[in-house]
Every structure is written in C-alpha cells, then in structure tokens.
Motif scaffolding. Structure first.
Motif, PDB file in Angstrom:
ATOM      1  N   LEU A 246      -0.601  -1.391   5.924  1.00 40.34           N
ATOM      2  CA  LEU A 246      -1.514  -0.634   6.236  1.00 40.34           C
ATOM      3  C   LEU A 246      -1.243   0.412   5.470  1.00 40.34           C
ATOM      4  CD1 LEU A 246      -1.885  -1.908  10.036  1.00 40.34           C
ATOM      5  CD2 LEU A 246      -2.965  -2.524   8.000  1.00 40.34           C
ATOM      6  N   HIS A 247      -2.253   1.283   5.344  1.00 45.75           N
ATOM      7  CA  HIS A 247      -1.930   2.735   4.608  1.00 45.75           C
ATOM      8  C   HIS A 247      -1.235   3.661   5.818  1.00 45.75           C
ATOM      9  CE1 HIS A 247      -2.952   6.559   2.866  1.00 45.75           C
ATOM     10  NE2 HIS A 247      -3.132   6.728   2.144  1.00 45.75           N
ATOM     11  N   PRO A 248       0.271   4.684   5.571  1.00 41.04           N
ATOM     12  CA  PRO A 248       0.525   4.984   6.629  1.00 41.04           C
ATOM     13  C   PRO A 248      -0.198   6.108   7.463  1.00 41.04           C
ATOM     14  CG  PRO A 248       2.172   5.206   4.403  1.00 41.04           C
ATOM     15  CD  PRO A 248       0.383   4.480   4.274  1.00 41.04           C
ATOM     16  N   ASN A 249      -1.207   6.398   6.961  1.00 35.77           N
ATOM     17  CA  ASN A 249      -2.312   6.920   7.555  1.00 35.77           C
ATOM     18  C   ASN A 249      -3.129   6.906   8.896  1.00 35.77           C
ATOM     19  OD1 ASN A 249      -2.053   9.719   5.659  1.00 35.77           O
ATOM     20  ND2 ASN A 249      -4.054  10.023   5.170  1.00 35.77           N
ATOM     21  N   ILE A 250      -3.231   5.677   9.001  1.00 32.88           N
ATOM     22  CA  ILE A 250      -3.477   4.182  10.315  1.00 32.88           C
ATOM     23  C   ILE A 250      -2.793   4.955  11.019  1.00 32.88           C
ATOM     24  CG2 ILE A 250      -3.724   2.185  10.980  1.00 32.88           C
ATOM     25  CD1 ILE A 250      -4.437   1.303   8.528  1.00 32.88           C
TER      26      ILE A 250
END
Length: 406
Positions: A246-250
């Motif tokens: 999952l993207h770090p911004n999630i």
C-alpha cells in the motif's frame, strides 16, 4: 520536534567549535513524505560514503505536514534539521524528489521524480478540484518561482520527457539531464536476489500474488478494499501466497493502527502486509503476479516483466504518455466473475509485451542512472568524482508486518 529548537549540527556560524570532520560539503535532503524519502535515500547512497560530504535531512512544512516523514528519517538515523534551521542556511547541494517548497531552500538544487515517470497516471491533480487542464510533474508552476528556474539539475527518465518539458516549461530545458530511473535500475540489478526475497517472505515454492495500491479514492484500496480478503480466500494456500503493498500516503493519512485493523482478518488468513518504509521493491521482484492500479508500484512491476492485472484505474482514461496509460493498454482488468487462475494465465501471456511497452516510458538510460546522477551531484558540489563505478543500492529485504498489536 520543537520548531524553536535548532540542532547543534555541522552547520552554522559556530559549527567549527563542534565538528569532528571540518570542511565537508553540505548536502540537504528534503523529505516531505515517506515516499520521497525512500527515493532520496537511494540517491544519497551514491555520495554519503565520501569523507568530503556531510548529508543532512529536513521535513518541509508550512501549516501542516504528512505524518511519518520525521519518523522515517529518524528510523534511517539521518541527521534531521528543523525546517526553520534548514531554510536559514545555504547548502552546497539540495536534493529533492518533489516540488514541495523547493523555492524556500538555498543552494544548487537537484530535482528528480519520486514515482514511475514524470507524467502521472491521473490526468488532473488530486488537489485541483474540478480542474480541466492536465498536469505533469514538470510544468512551469512546479519548476519556477517568480520567473526563476528552481532546479540546477532536473533529472528526467526519458528523452520523451525532455520534449514534454520543452512544451510545458522551455526555460527549464537547459537544466534537464536524462538520467533514467534509479529505482528501476536497482530492482533490475537485484533480480538475482529473487530467491532470497522469497525466502524472507516465507513463500517457498508457492506462487506469490502481490496486491498493489496507490493512494486516494480511485486507487485499488480505495475502490475495491474487499478484494484483499476475497483473493486471499479464493486462492488455495498450498499453492499461493499473497502480499499487499500500500502507498505510504495511505498509512500517513489513516494511521498504521487503522490500516492494519482494516487488513487484520486478511493477515490472519495469511496476507503478508509490507510496511510503507521499505520492502516493496523486493516484494515486486519476488512476485509471480501483480494485481494493481495506476500507481508507481504496479508500473515498476510491469517494467520488471511481472504479469499484471488491473483492479482499478483513475476516473476516465489515464493521462496519455504515462506509464499507467501503457499498462492499461496491455493489461486486462480484474473480473470478479472469472476464475483467478485463468486471469493469471492471461496476465502471464501478456507480460512480455507489457514490459517491452513500459520500459521505454520509464527509462531511456537503463542501468545508467547511478553514474549519471552521481556525476550531476558532484558537478554541483564542485568536487572531483570518485574513480569507482556507481551502483544503485539493492532493495531492502522485505519484512512483513506482524499481526495487530493488542
């Protein structure tokens, strides 16, 4: 970090009274997010062993910031300067992988991208509301301030991106250097470590399916969050292992506890959740099949020759010329009504054509990025370059997160 407390580090008028290595060239890495931090750490690896160089980090902010960036830098044991201290000093080199607040720092700036390609998959900025003009990472508003071109060196991945730059911001063309993609080069160089990465993931002889998601509402995790549990349940555990990237911004926006709670049942059923700080590159190298979206991790997997199926795309068609658009043209969408094994076979059959189409959109300087970028940094530092070969760092061994804390 208290904003009014400055670090007693190797910069400032009284630095000579405390440094052990005097006279070093100073390098500042701007880390507004974990994603950008991971890219800059790859870049910094090309020069930080030099005894003539001192690297420092800062997390840019104005009234807010992304969660997790400071923790990421501290986890890497970087010397972290408060933003107010960083903007008060002039550095010999500033490194950035985003245009966020690059107008506020002082010193020669090398700007690279932090994802796959400089033309994003989404046609319009997430922050632009009802925007009707397509945006790229190399538009004039990203690269200039009050008529001044901000980067001294602008690292691009492909020759085609130079032509986009010529149209979007022609005054920045003299700063452009086609350097390829250091992340892709590192993954390609580490292909021989695939079995080591698979052992770390506990895959054994099973096929590894990686579920990849960028952030925002049109991502795979945003649109089809039930896919994770459904795929883990549908694939026989004696033949398949499943991991999630999952993207770090999630993680930054929703918090680690909440994200791991959302995936808790999947973890109990065997899902390997890769932490945002490191491990996604190695997981893609280890993968046998990637189910993803228009995000960079899916694009890198495609460039590495991994079979890809698309679980989600941004609203409308991805931006023309982007990696996401090329992936969309060659990868089939996930069909919940069709057996997964049949869709995997289709992705495997399409993988060679997909890789051949994606690679030139990611990089036209394959396996050369480390040398090109190191030369550019030493030119800006006004130092002689080491007479050793430059290599991209190997991706870190993936360590899936444990189950939820009590």
């Amino acid at each position: 970090m208290a904003h009014d407390v400055w670090v007693r580090g190797p910069i400032g008028l009284d630095a000579a009274s405390r440094v052990t290595r005097p006279g070093c060239r100073t390098v500042l890495a701007m880390v507004p997010t974990v994603t950008i931090g991971t890219r800059l750490v790859e870049l910094i690896s090309l020069l930080e062993q030099d005894l003539r160089v001192q690297v420092m980090f800062t997390v840019p902010h104005s009234v807010d910031r992304w969660a997790g960036a400071e923790e990421y830098v501290r986890g890497k044991h970087g010397l972290l300067l408060p933003w107010e201290q960083a903007v008060a000093h002039r550095f010999d080199l500033v490194l950035a992988a985003s245009d966020q607040q690059i107008d506020q720092v002082r010193g020669p700036l090398l700007l690279i991208g932090h994802g796959v390609g400089r033309i994003p998959g989404r046609r319009f900025s997430r922050q632009a509301g009802g925007a009707t003009v397509e945006t790229t990472a190399i538009d004039r508003q990203s690269l200039t301030f009050r008529g001044r071109v901000l980067p001294s060196v602008l690292g691009l991945g492909t020759d085609a991106e130079v032509e986009v730059l010529r149209d979007r911001c022609p005054e920045a063309v003299p700063a452009a250097v086609v350097a390829g993609d250091i992340c892709l080069d590192g993954m390609r160089a580490a292909s021989g470590l695939r079995e080591q990465y698979r052992r770390a993931l506990g895959v054994g002889s099973r096929r590894l399916v990686v579920l990849s998601s960028t952030w925002f509402t049109d991502s795979a995790f945003g649109r089809v969050p039930t896919m994770y549990e459904a795929i883990v349940a549908a694939l026989p555990r004696d033949r398949y292992a499943v991991a999630a990237v999952l993207h770090p911004n999630i993680w930054a926006v929703h918090g680690r506890r909440q994200v791991t709670a959302w995936l808790g049942r999947c973890q109990e059923a065997g899902l390997r959740v890769i932490p945002p700080e490191q491990g996604w590159q190695a997981t893609m190298i280890a993968a046998d099949w990637v189910i993803g979206d228009h995000g960079s991790t899916t694009g890198y997997a495609a460039a590495m020759g991994r079979p890809v199926t698309l679980a989600s795309l941004p609203d409308g068609r991805p931006q023309t010329g982007s990696v996401a658009d090329v992936v969309r043209a060659h990868a089939k969408p996930l069909d919940p009504d069709q057996p997964l094994e049949r869709q995997e076979e289709a992705a495997i059959a399409a993988a060679p054509r997909l890789a051949a189409a994606v690679l030139p959109v990611v990089s036209t300087r394959l396996d050369c990025s480390a040398g090109i970028l190191r030369s550019a940094m030493y030119r800006l530092l006004e130092l002689s370059e080491p007479n050793t070969l430059a290599y991209p760092p190997s991706p870190a061994v993936p360590l899936p997160l444990p189950g939820r804390d009590a």
